[in-house]
Design a protein around this motif. Sequence first.
Motif, short mmCIF file in Angstrom:
data_model
loop_
_atom_site.label_atom_id
_atom_site.label_comp_id
_atom_site.label_asym_id
_atom_site.label_seq_id
_atom_site.Cartn_x
_atom_site.Cartn_y
_atom_site.Cartn_z
N VAL A 42 -8.32 -14.77 69.13
CA VAL A 42 -7.28 -15.56 69.82
C VAL A 42 -7.95 -16.70 70.59
N ARG A 43 -7.47 -17.91 70.37
CA ARG A 43 -7.98 -19.07 71.08
C ARG A 43 -6.92 -19.57 72.05
N HIS A 44 -7.33 -19.88 73.30
CA HIS A 44 -6.40 -20.37 74.31
C HIS A 44 -6.51 -21.88 74.42
N ARG A 45 -5.36 -22.56 74.32
CA ARG A 45 -5.34 -24.01 74.32
C ARG A 45 -5.07 -24.59 75.71
N GLY A 46 -4.39 -23.85 76.61
CA GLY A 46 -3.98 -24.39 77.89
C GLY A 46 -2.66 -25.14 77.76
N HIS A 47 -2.35 -25.97 78.76
CA HIS A 47 -1.10 -26.71 78.75
C HIS A 47 -1.03 -27.63 77.54
N VAL A 48 0.06 -27.57 76.82
CA VAL A 48 0.28 -28.42 75.66
C VAL A 48 1.38 -29.41 76.02
N TYR A 49 1.05 -30.68 76.07
CA TYR A 49 2.02 -31.69 76.45
C TYR A 49 3.08 -31.86 75.36
N THR A 50 4.26 -32.29 75.76
CA THR A 50 5.36 -32.37 74.80
C THR A 50 5.03 -33.31 73.64
N ALA A 51 4.21 -34.32 73.88
CA ALA A 51 3.84 -35.23 72.79
C ALA A 51 3.02 -34.52 71.72
N GLU A 52 2.45 -33.35 72.05
CA GLU A 52 1.66 -32.58 71.10
C GLU A 52 2.44 -31.45 70.43
N HIS A 53 3.68 -31.24 70.86
CA HIS A 53 4.45 -30.09 70.36
C HIS A 53 4.66 -30.14 68.86
N ASN A 54 4.91 -31.32 68.31
CA ASN A 54 5.16 -31.39 66.87
C ASN A 54 3.94 -30.93 66.08
N ALA A 55 2.77 -31.42 66.45
CA ALA A 55 1.56 -31.00 65.75
C ALA A 55 1.28 -29.52 65.98
N PHE A 56 1.55 -29.04 67.19
CA PHE A 56 1.37 -27.62 67.49
C PHE A 56 2.24 -26.76 66.58
N ASN A 57 3.45 -27.22 66.30
CA ASN A 57 4.36 -26.45 65.45
C ASN A 57 4.10 -26.65 63.96
N CYS A 58 3.71 -27.85 63.57
CA CYS A 58 3.55 -28.15 62.14
C CYS A 58 2.29 -27.57 61.53
N THR A 59 1.24 -27.42 62.32
CA THR A 59 -0.07 -27.10 61.77
C THR A 59 -0.26 -25.63 61.40
N PRO A 60 0.11 -24.66 62.24
CA PRO A 60 -0.14 -23.24 61.91
C PRO A 60 0.67 -22.79 60.69
N ARG A 61 0.23 -21.69 60.10
CA ARG A 61 1.02 -21.11 59.01
C ARG A 61 2.38 -20.65 59.54
N ALA A 62 2.42 -20.13 60.76
CA ALA A 62 3.67 -19.71 61.38
C ALA A 62 3.54 -19.86 62.89
N VAL A 63 4.69 -20.02 63.56
CA VAL A 63 4.71 -20.04 65.03
C VAL A 63 5.62 -18.92 65.51
N LEU A 64 5.37 -18.48 66.73
CA LEU A 64 6.05 -17.31 67.29
C LEU A 64 6.93 -17.69 68.45
N ASN A 65 8.12 -17.12 68.49
CA ASN A 65 8.98 -17.19 69.68
C ASN A 65 9.06 -15.81 70.31
N VAL A 66 8.81 -15.73 71.61
CA VAL A 66 8.93 -14.48 72.35
C VAL A 66 9.85 -14.72 73.54
N ALA A 67 10.99 -14.06 73.56
CA ALA A 67 11.95 -14.22 74.65
C ALA A 67 11.44 -13.53 75.91
N ARG A 68 11.88 -14.01 77.05
CA ARG A 68 11.63 -13.30 78.30
C ARG A 68 12.48 -12.04 78.32
N ASP A 69 12.08 -11.07 79.14
CA ASP A 69 12.74 -9.77 79.16
C ASP A 69 14.26 -9.88 79.30
N SER A 70 14.69 -10.65 80.30
CA SER A 70 16.12 -10.73 80.59
C SER A 70 16.90 -11.37 79.45
#
Length: 362
Positions: A234-262
């Motif tokens: 696991v690699r930690h990237r730190g804060h990802v600015y919104t201008a980088e979100h598209n590349a963050f989402n497009c590049t991996p084979r898959a991206v994960l959504n995890v809801a908060r408990d509530s």
Amino acid sequence: MKIAFYGSSLVSSYWNGAATYYRGILSALAGHGHDITFYEPDAFDRQQHRDIDPPSYARSVVYPATADGLRSVLERAGEADIVVKASGVGVFDAELIDGIVRHAAPHALKLFWDVDAAATLDEMRGDPDHPVLRALPDLDMVLTYGGGPPVVDAYLGFGAAECVPVYNALDPATHHPVPADDRFACDLAFLGNRLPDREARVEEFFLRPAAALPDSRFLIGGNGWETKAMPANVRHRGHVYTAEHNAFNCTPRAVLNVARDSMASIGFSPATRVFEAAGAAACLITDAWEGIEQFLVPDREVLVARDGQDVAEHLSTLTAERARAIGDAALARVLAEHTYALRAVQVDALLRDRVARVREAA
């Protein structure tokens, strides 16, 4: 109409997950002719981590996080036709909601816009003197960014005159497919700040499959994770600015959504990252929550996981071709049914109708 909106931040997503929601909704509302002023405190180093310059669709007023600063912006509430207090500003939340009730003009529509309704409702259940609970009799309406029937019923039960969900959505001008970026290359990526009511679910849905798949590459972005023990892959990237979100989402084979408990317990609460990922044609894996079918079709537009084992199994069988097919289907769905332009049509009609009623009553 003039809208005075008191929120956490419009110009910075730093420790502020609601930023893209505010931007999407308010930019689309401005297209309907509304004159919007967004008031945000200079707090939590957000102004030192701006994602955008002050936008053209709203005046951005940053006020000192002091009693005098608060007073100076609340005095402006009386100039507006619609006065909005959002949840989770982070400083002076109680004083802000009391202040909009006190300073709004008699003809103005007074709203509480809850961007974390499940958490707010839990607080209200445990505190009979909660500031939102005190203010409900004087508010014309509650808007929420999710929650579906359970949240609507709960707010009405607490005495809200009206409660309407306005779900997250996609701004295709902001979130869209872009070329891959090697900085974000991995098999599964997750983006979210480290929060107490999310951490255990991140451990289950992200770190557990990482440990189970040592030959796969995992990437986590967001604030607070630098002190968290993680598997070696696991690699930690730190804060990802919104201008980088598209590349963050497009590049991996898959991206994960995890809801908060509530939000997971109530359901009907898709996070902004669901639509950002779909808008980038990413293959999204989400933890299971009630109502997902209202937004994306499981196994065709999204992969749903009940636990970390499901996530690992999805990754083990996910080919690049299937990932692309799921991402393309998700993009088509959100462009057709879940854009902020469509949400703004809903909100604009709602606001104009309720303002007319309030003016008639006044």
